[in-house]
Scaffold this motif. Sequence first.
Motif, PDB file in Angstrom:
ATOM      1  N   PHE A   5       0.803  -1.221   0.000  1.00 17.97           N
ATOM      2  CA  PHE A   5       0.000   0.000   0.000  1.00 17.97           C
ATOM      3  C   PHE A   5       0.839   1.277   0.000  1.00 17.97           C
ATOM      4  O   PHE A   5       0.689   2.101  -0.890  1.00 17.97           O
ATOM      5  CB  PHE A   5      -1.004   0.057   1.150  1.00 17.97           C
ATOM      6  CG  PHE A   5      -1.851   1.300   1.030  1.00 17.97           C
ATOM      7  CD1 PHE A   5      -2.780   1.412   0.004  1.00 17.97           C
ATOM      8  CD2 PHE A   5      -1.684   2.372   1.887  1.00 17.97           C
ATOM      9  CE1 PHE A   5      -3.526   2.576  -0.167  1.00 17.97           C
ATOM     10  CE2 PHE A   5      -2.423   3.532   1.739  1.00 17.97           C
ATOM     11  CZ  PHE A   5      -3.351   3.639   0.715  1.00 17.97           C
ATOM     12  N   LEU A  14       1.026   3.821  -3.076  1.00 22.62           N
ATOM     13  CA  LEU A  14       0.718   5.250  -3.010  1.00 22.62           C
ATOM     14  C   LEU A  14       1.832   6.073  -3.647  1.00 22.62           C
ATOM     15  O   LEU A  14       1.573   7.011  -4.413  1.00 22.62           O
ATOM     16  CB  LEU A  14       0.510   5.664  -1.553  1.00 22.62           C
ATOM     17  CG  LEU A  14       0.203   7.138  -1.297  1.00 22.62           C
ATOM     18  CD1 LEU A  14      -1.095   7.547  -1.978  1.00 22.62           C
ATOM     19  CD2 LEU A  14       0.128   7.411   0.212  1.00 22.62           C
ATOM     20  N   ALA A  71      -7.400  -1.560   0.297  1.00 23.43           N
ATOM     21  CA  ALA A  71      -6.953  -0.169   0.324  1.00 23.43           C
ATOM     22  C   ALA A  71      -6.592   0.312  -1.078  1.00 23.43           C
ATOM     23  O   ALA A  71      -6.888   1.449  -1.459  1.00 23.43           O
ATOM     24  CB  ALA A  71      -5.763  -0.023   1.265  1.00 23.43           C
ATOM     25  N   THR A  96      -9.776   1.082  -2.951  1.00 27.83           N
ATOM     26  CA  THR A  96     -10.390   2.329  -2.489  1.00 27.83           C
ATOM     27  C   THR A  96      -9.616   3.537  -2.997  1.00 27.83           C
ATOM     28  O   THR A  96     -10.204   4.542  -3.414  1.00 27.83           O
ATOM     29  CB  THR A  96     -10.474   2.338  -0.956  1.00 27.83           C
ATOM     30  OG1 THR A  96     -11.245   1.220  -0.515  1.00 27.83           O
ATOM     31  CG2 THR A  96     -11.129   3.622  -0.453  1.00 27.83           C
ATOM     32  N   LEU A  97      -8.295   3.445  -2.974  1.00 30.22           N
ATOM     33  CA  LEU A  97      -7.461   4.512  -3.518  1.00 30.22           C
ATOM     34  C   LEU A  97      -7.796   4.746  -4.988  1.00 30.22           C
ATOM     35  O   LEU A  97      -7.991   5.889  -5.435  1.00 30.22           O
ATOM     36  CB  LEU A  97      -5.984   4.142  -3.362  1.00 30.22           C
ATOM     37  CG  LEU A  97      -4.949   5.113  -3.954  1.00 30.22           C
ATOM     38  CD1 LEU A  97      -4.924   6.403  -3.156  1.00 30.22           C
ATOM     39  CD2 LEU A  97      -3.566   4.464  -3.964  1.00 30.22           C
TER      40      LEU A  97
END
Length: 247
Positions: free
Chosen positions: A112, A116, A159, A162-163
């Motif tokens: 994650f 990012l 995650a 969702t990102l």
Amino acid sequence: MRRNILITGASSGLGEEMARQFAAKGHNLALTARREDRLKALRTELIAAHPGLTILVRTLDVNDHDAVFATFRAIDADLSLDRIVVNAGIGKGAPLGTGRFDANLITAQTNFTAVLAQAEAALELFRSKNAGHLVFISSVAAMRGLPKSVTTYAATKAAIATLAEGLQLELLGKPIKVSTIFPGYIRSELNDHVARAPMIVDTVPGVRAMVAAIESEKAKAFAPPWPWVVMARFLKYAPLPLLKRMV
């Protein structure tokens, strides 16, 4: 249309096979991973099979965030990128509270935090061009919290989804496209250690479904579609007692 595609985590597994299949479709590639020898061997293979293509390789540890930004910028300077596939990830993990925080931490960081960083670096390039296609590789494990050694892994894949959805909402109707691919059980080095993997498919056909979804620029896609479109819905809504008996 020939594209210039960056794939992270391209030295093995799904990333390696995506490189083969995208090259077969006539796309130029920039391939990154930690293992330089594997990348160079893959480049040699791809150039021999497709001599007209540009194939760049760069070593990159996605947990080195400064290196992510520097590498993406350097590659874009050499091969103007119009698609970036955020693929690098690991499958480590242990039941929480069993003394293996180290395994869960590196999974969370790689799957994650490093994602990012890759998304930030990719969108820095695409926003400057007002164009591009950013692809996130999630997993059907994102559909539901899962127990034991995959608890952290599933959480990171959720995650990622969702990102990606947040970016899809932000960029809706704009020239920058965002896709989330949810692979089902596809045979790769990541899951070679898994003894029981129901409905698993071999790497080549599994990745073929992923590549088809990416090429179509779908916002979300399960790969392969059967049985994972149905299974994803089941995973999302099944009562916990029933889910517990199945996983």
